[in-house]
Write a protein that holds these residues in place. Structure first.
Motif, PDB file in Angstrom:
ATOM      1  N   LEU A  51       7.287  -6.886  11.971  1.00 20.09           N
ATOM      2  CA  LEU A  51       6.831  -7.284  10.637  1.00 20.09           C
ATOM      3  C   LEU A  51       5.494  -6.617  10.311  1.00 20.09           C
ATOM      4  N   ARG A  52       4.592  -6.565  11.294  1.00 23.40           N
ATOM      5  CA  ARG A  52       3.303  -5.880  11.079  1.00 23.40           C
ATOM      6  C   ARG A  52       3.532  -4.400  10.778  1.00 23.40           C
ATOM      7  N   ARG A  53       4.440  -3.778  11.512  1.00 27.46           N
ATOM      8  CA  ARG A  53       4.736  -2.362  11.282  1.00 27.46           C
ATOM      9  C   ARG A  53       5.348  -2.142   9.900  1.00 27.46           C
ATOM     10  N   MET A  54       6.169  -3.074   9.436  1.00 30.23           N
ATOM     11  CA  MET A  54       6.760  -2.945   8.102  1.00 30.23           C
ATOM     12  C   MET A  54       5.698  -3.075   7.013  1.00 30.23           C
ATOM     13  N   ARG A  55       4.651  -3.803   7.284  1.00 24.68           N
ATOM     14  CA  ARG A  55       3.567  -3.961   6.316  1.00 24.68           C
ATOM     15  C   ARG A  55       2.616  -2.759   6.303  1.00 24.68           C
ATOM     16  N   SER A  56       2.576  -1.986   7.372  1.00 22.50           N
ATOM     17  CA  SER A  56       1.608  -0.897   7.523  1.00 22.50           C
ATOM     18  C   SER A  56       2.107   0.389   6.873  1.00 22.50           C
ATOM     19  N   VAL A  57       1.309   0.936   5.968  1.00 18.35           N
ATOM     20  CA  VAL A  57       1.676   2.202   5.332  1.00 18.35           C
ATOM     21  C   VAL A  57       1.568   3.366   6.314  1.00 18.35           C
ATOM     22  N   GLU A  58       0.949   3.144   7.447  1.00 23.73           N
ATOM     23  CA  GLU A  58       0.808   4.193   8.454  1.00 23.73           C
ATOM     24  C   GLU A  58       1.982   4.217   9.429  1.00 23.73           C
ATOM     25  N   SER A  59       2.902   3.280   9.315  1.00 26.58           N
ATOM     26  CA  SER A  59       4.062   3.196  10.212  1.00 26.58           C
ATOM     27  C   SER A  59       5.298   3.750   9.537  1.00 26.58           C
TER      28      SER A  59
END
Length: 163
Positions: A22-30
């Motif tokens: 979920l954190r990765r889905m929120r990150s524009v860098e992922s």
């Protein structure tokens, strides 16, 4: 009992993986699309395995709250519906995608928190180690079966949600 097969430990490990995705889905860098693909498969496989192999067994133990187990099933359905809504947005990172992602985060985070405080604590305190190991092995087997069937595909998620 090895911790790797304790159903409580196995479920908690999946929860931490879901939170990371979920954190990765929120990150524009992922790679948000890749994180969604991984999350979708894990959420469906995890929920299906809990319902098929764990929840029913836990209802048989004194001091494991049956109402909470049934509520967990309802929350799985809510999380699956929020996942489907996100999967149906074609442009990753669009405003609509971000809105639906937040709906998914809210549904899944609420369920994880509630399940850990109620169902899993009840299982840890009231289910013998040997039975938790058996349930963990059954959960892992069913989860792997679901993952091998590519359960995170949008058409499969749709069939899970629509019944």
């Amino acid at each position: 009992m090895t911790v790797q097969h304790d159903v409580v430990a196995v479920i908690l490990k999946d929860h931490r993986t879901m939170e990371d995705l979920l954190r990765r889905m929120r990150s524009v860098e992922s790679d948000r699309a890749k994180a969604l693909e991984q999350f979708s498969a894990l959420l469906i496989a995890h929920g299906e395995a809990e319902e098929a192999k764990v929840y029913g067994a836990l209802k048989r133990f004194k001091d494991v709250d049956n109402d909470e187990v049934e509520h967990g099933v309802k929350e799985h359905a809510e999380g699956n519906a929020a996942l489907l809504a996100l999967l149906e947005v074609s442009e990753v990172g669009s405003d609509r995608w971000d809105e639906r992602l937040e709906d998914l985060v809210k549904a899944v985070s609420h369920h994880i928190d509630e399940e850990e405080r109620t169902i899993l604590n009840g299982a840890r305190e009231n289910v013998p180690d040997e039975r938790r190991a058996e349930l963990g092995a059954a959960f892992l087997q069913e989860r792997e079966r679901q993952l091998a069937a590519d359960c995170g595909r949008v058409d499969h998620v749709r069939s899970v949600v629509k019944g």
